[in-house]
Design an enzyme around this catalytic site. Structure first.
Site, PDB file in Angstrom:
ATOM      1  N   LYS A  32       0.829  -1.206   0.000  1.00  0.00           N
ATOM      2  CA  LYS A  32       0.000   0.000   0.000  1.00  0.00           C
ATOM      3  C   LYS A  32       0.865   1.258   0.000  1.00  0.00           C
ATOM      4  O   LYS A  32       2.030   1.232   0.388  1.00  0.00           O
ATOM      5  CB  LYS A  32      -0.919  -0.003   1.223  1.00  0.00           C
ATOM      6  CG  LYS A  32      -0.195   0.056   2.552  1.00  0.00           C
ATOM      7  CD  LYS A  32      -1.173  -0.019   3.710  1.00  0.00           C
ATOM      8  CE  LYS A  32      -0.440   0.069   5.047  1.00  0.00           C
ATOM      9  NZ  LYS A  32      -1.362  -0.002   6.195  1.00  0.00           N
ATOM     10  N   ARG A 131     -11.840  -0.558  13.439  1.00  0.00           N
ATOM     11  CA  ARG A 131     -11.749   0.062  12.121  1.00  0.00           C
ATOM     12  C   ARG A 131     -12.795  -0.518  11.174  1.00  0.00           C
ATOM     13  O   ARG A 131     -13.755   0.143  10.824  1.00  0.00           O
ATOM     14  CB  ARG A 131     -10.325  -0.096  11.568  1.00  0.00           C
ATOM     15  CG  ARG A 131     -10.085   0.683  10.292  1.00  0.00           C
ATOM     16  CD  ARG A 131      -8.604   0.866  10.036  1.00  0.00           C
ATOM     17  NE  ARG A 131      -7.854  -0.375   9.960  1.00  0.00           N
ATOM     18  CZ  ARG A 131      -6.525  -0.433   9.909  1.00  0.00           C
ATOM     19  NH1 ARG A 131      -5.810   0.684   9.940  1.00  0.00           N
ATOM     20  NH2 ARG A 131      -5.907  -1.593   9.845  1.00  0.00           N
ATOM     21  N   TYR A 257      13.751  24.781  13.905  1.00  0.00           N
ATOM     22  CA  TYR A 257      12.573  25.107  14.726  1.00  0.00           C
ATOM     23  C   TYR A 257      12.833  24.744  16.182  1.00  0.00           C
ATOM     24  O   TYR A 257      13.408  23.711  16.496  1.00  0.00           O
ATOM     25  CB  TYR A 257      11.348  24.318  14.234  1.00  0.00           C
ATOM     26  CG  TYR A 257      10.785  24.816  12.930  1.00  0.00           C
ATOM     27  CD1 TYR A 257      10.116  26.025  12.864  1.00  0.00           C
ATOM     28  CD2 TYR A 257      10.907  24.058  11.773  1.00  0.00           C
ATOM     29  CE1 TYR A 257       9.583  26.479  11.665  1.00  0.00           C
ATOM     30  CE2 TYR A 257      10.376  24.494  10.572  1.00  0.00           C
ATOM     31  CZ  TYR A 257       9.716  25.710  10.523  1.00  0.00           C
ATOM     32  OH  TYR A 257       9.195  26.155   9.348  1.00  0.00           O
TER      33      TYR A 257
END
Length: 286
Positions: A32, A131, A257
């Site tokens: 996937k 799910r 950052y």
């Protein structure tokens, strides 16, 4: 220029390691999301060359790409069809569908009737992940849903473990018992469930009792594990980027950052065109 360079030899190495660790249990190669960024087609072909029994994808366009490229192996859709067009795609591309309830069953039944075919399906159980899937106490509804859909050919049953990467073995065992108990109940009711697959990589490596008839292997092919331990798997790629700028920072100057790094002495740094877009978030420097 920024590029991710994949070493196919390392993918084959990882496939061999996993074959050894899984002791011959059939592998469903999960490719996937562009094979986790490593390339859908090349990774799929390597997995099939290395003996994978089937492939699994998340999106229908991934299955379309595989079929158009000549991949004839079984392809399991990890998400159920939610529209008539997706159900038609399952039949057109000769995919193995996942079904999780009355709606996905009905959509596929209608598509199969239009095509004059039957369609192979894997049943999805929700044993705790929350799910997709019928709940373990919904076997009656599951049987009724399938009775209305004679063109669905059940070839497998699966669920997903939510805790296989932690130390909570009791949770894994609870889900395993729910899964096997439901599978056995369905078979006693006259529904052969086919291939049982519960384990993804973490469970398959850490809890051998979850391997059953097949295991789903995904990011481990790229050397990524969600728990401590390497099994001698190798990372398969390196990110290469051109240097945008070289510059000197004085002692005490901060960088990034949150001022995540501070120069302990005058330091020459390189600015690279790599960041959030490439999957690199903020982290504290050493």
């Amino acid at each position: 220029m920024t590029r991710y360079v994949i070493d196919a030899r390392q993918i084959r190495w990882n496939a061999a390691i996993l074959r050894r660790e899984l002791h011959g249990v059939p592998v469903i190669g999960v490719v996937k999301c562009d094979a986790y960024g490593a390339g859908l087609l090349p990774v799929s072909r390597i997995l099939l060359d290395e003996g994978a029994a089937a492939l699994a994808v998340l999106h229908f366009h991934e299955a379309e790409t595989l079929r158009r490229s000549g991949v004839g192996a079984p392809i399991l859709m990890l998400t159920p069809a939610v529209t008539a067009a997706e159900a038609d795609t399952v039949l057109r591309l000769d995919l193995t569908a996942s079904v999780d309830g009355a709606q996905s069953c009905a959509l596929l039944e209608s598509a199969a009737e239009r095509a004059g075919k039957t369609v192979p399906v894997h049943l999805m159980l929700d044993t705790g992940f929350g799910r997709f899937g019928w709940l373990p106490d919904e076997t009656g509804a599951l049987l009724r849903d399938l009775k209305r859909c004679p063109r669905l050919r059940v070839e497998g049953l699966y669920s997903h473990l939510h805790d296989a990467y932690t130390a909570r073995a009791k949770d894994v065992d609870r889900q395993r018992m729910l899964f096997t108990g439901t599978a056995d109940a369905l078979e006693r009711a006259g529904l052969p469930v086919g291939v049982r697959h519960l384990a993804a990589t973490a469970a398959a490596l850490r809890f051998p009792e979850t391997r059953m008839d097949a295991v789903r292997v995904g990011s481990a092919i790229l050397g990524r594990l969600s728990f401590k331990g390497s099994y001698n798997l190798k990372r398969v790629g390196t990110l290469e980027a051109t240097v945008d700028e070289l510059r000197w920072l004085p002692k005490g100057h901060t960088c990034g950052y949150g001022a995540g790094w501070r120069a302990k002495k005058p330091t020459r740094i390189a600015v690279l065109p790599v960041g959030w877009y490439n999957g690199f978030g903020c982290q504290m420097g050493n």
